[in-house]
Design an enzyme around this catalytic site. Structure first.
Site, PDB file in Angstrom:
ATOM      1  CG  HIS A  37      40.522 -77.402 -47.830  1.00 11.10           C
ATOM      2  ND1 HIS A  37      39.838 -76.299 -47.385  1.00 11.10           N
ATOM      3  CD2 HIS A  37      39.623 -78.415 -47.859  1.00 11.10           C
ATOM      4  CE1 HIS A  37      38.568 -76.625 -47.172  1.00 11.10           C
ATOM      5  NE2 HIS A  37      38.408 -77.898 -47.428  1.00 11.10           N
ATOM      6  CE  LYS A 149      36.472 -80.188 -38.610  1.00  8.90           C
ATOM      7  NZ  LYS A 149      35.759 -79.739 -39.797  1.00  8.90           N
TER       8      LYS A 149
END
Ligand code: PAJ
Length: 280
Positions: A37, A149
């Site tokens: 993140h 991802k």
């Protein structure tokens, strides 16, 4: 960094920045931040004037049997991490404000949402498309940064942005991995030490596929079979799917031709993990 909970206040903040001529980079998340993140936040900060991160565990993308209630949450830790990076706004809306009792509008991509992840999670992308549309209407970003991802999520949102003429540029950022190769995920905290070791079977089979293609293998079935037997050699692992697919429409490919994505989902015990690689 300021924390905004109110939807209108978030919209007003963004409108004011736009009036100043500033560009807004946006990172949607469900919180419990890890380095994956944070790499998106760094990208947003370097490519736009101001950055907004949302943290919202979106109930509509979880099926009733999934982990909505036990999904990991740690607001204070997330806030500190984002402050260290110099992020401008953390948007942290309430579930009831996002989905009031009389809520009834959903955004659906018809076919792409039914493939791969969609077979096991039939309502998942309906929830993702809906919440990301709402977040884009609230934050009004110029660029939205997302991780490779979740490659099917990226492909579906790219389709949705084109189809609905949404004036936001989707920027896809690389997968951040642990040193041993495991793709970072908020769900990795569910793994016990034995499962954590077994989880390496995902990245190992991704790397195996990459290697086979480098060596000249052209037959998708051969690659799938070799990945499958590697996964089956791990007692704690149970394969959900292996996808060799066209990155734009997610359709399976039978002959290797770049660009192509190789994605898989594997249960380690009861924890479902995903990984992928793009072959260019
Ligand atoms: P979440 O799982 O919190 O992920 C937020 C963003 O971080 C997504 O774009 C995801 O692809 C990216 N990400 C996760 N792990 C990563 C890694 N190891 N390397 C790089 N990026 C990574 O994805 C969601 O939330 C939700 O579906 C959301 C888009 C917020 C809608 O609710």
């Amino acid at each position: 960094m300021i924390v905004i909970k109110d939807i209108q206040e978030m919209q007003q903040w963004s409108t004011a920045r736009k009036k100043e001529g500033k560009t807004i980079g946006f990172v949607p998340t469900m919180g419990y931040l890890h380095s994956g993140h944070l790499s998106l936040v760094k990208a947003a900060r370097s490519k736009s004037d101001v950055s907004v991160v949302s943290s919202f565990v979106n109930p509509t993308q979880f099926a009733p049997n999934e982990d909505y209630d036990r999904y990991p949450r740690d607001f204070d830790r997330d806030k500190n991490l984002l402050e260290t990076l110099g992020n401008d706004v953390l948007f942290f809306p309430d579930r009831n404000a996002m989905y009031p009792l009389d809520y009834e509008t959903f955004v659906v991509t018809e076919k792409m949402a039914t493939l791969w992840e969609g077979k096991t999670r039939p309502t998942h992308f309906r929830g993702v498309c809906t919440v990301v549309t709402k977040l884009m209407m609230i934050v009004q970003p110029d660029k939205m940064h997302m991780g490779q991802k979740d490659i099917q999520q990226c492909a579906i949102l790219r389709r949705m942005i084109i189809d609905l003429n949404i004036p936001v540029e989707l920027v896809i950022e690389p997968i951040i991995r642990e040193i041993d190769g495991l793709a970072m995920s908020s769900r990795n905290v569910y793994l016990n030490p034995e499962e954590r070791k077994a989880a390496l079977v995902l990245s190992h089979s991704i790397f195996l596929a990459e290697q086979l293609i480098q060596q000249g293998e052209k037959d998708a079935q051969v690659i799938i079979a070799k990945m499958k037997s590697l996964i089956e050699s791990e007692p704690l692992a149970r394969l959900d799917y292996i996808a060799l697919m066209n990155m734009d429409n997610l359709e399976p490919v039978s002959v290797i031709k770049s660009p192509l994505a190789i994605a898989l989902a594997v249960y380690i015990g009861i924890i479902r993990l995903i990984d992928n690689v793009i072959i260019r």
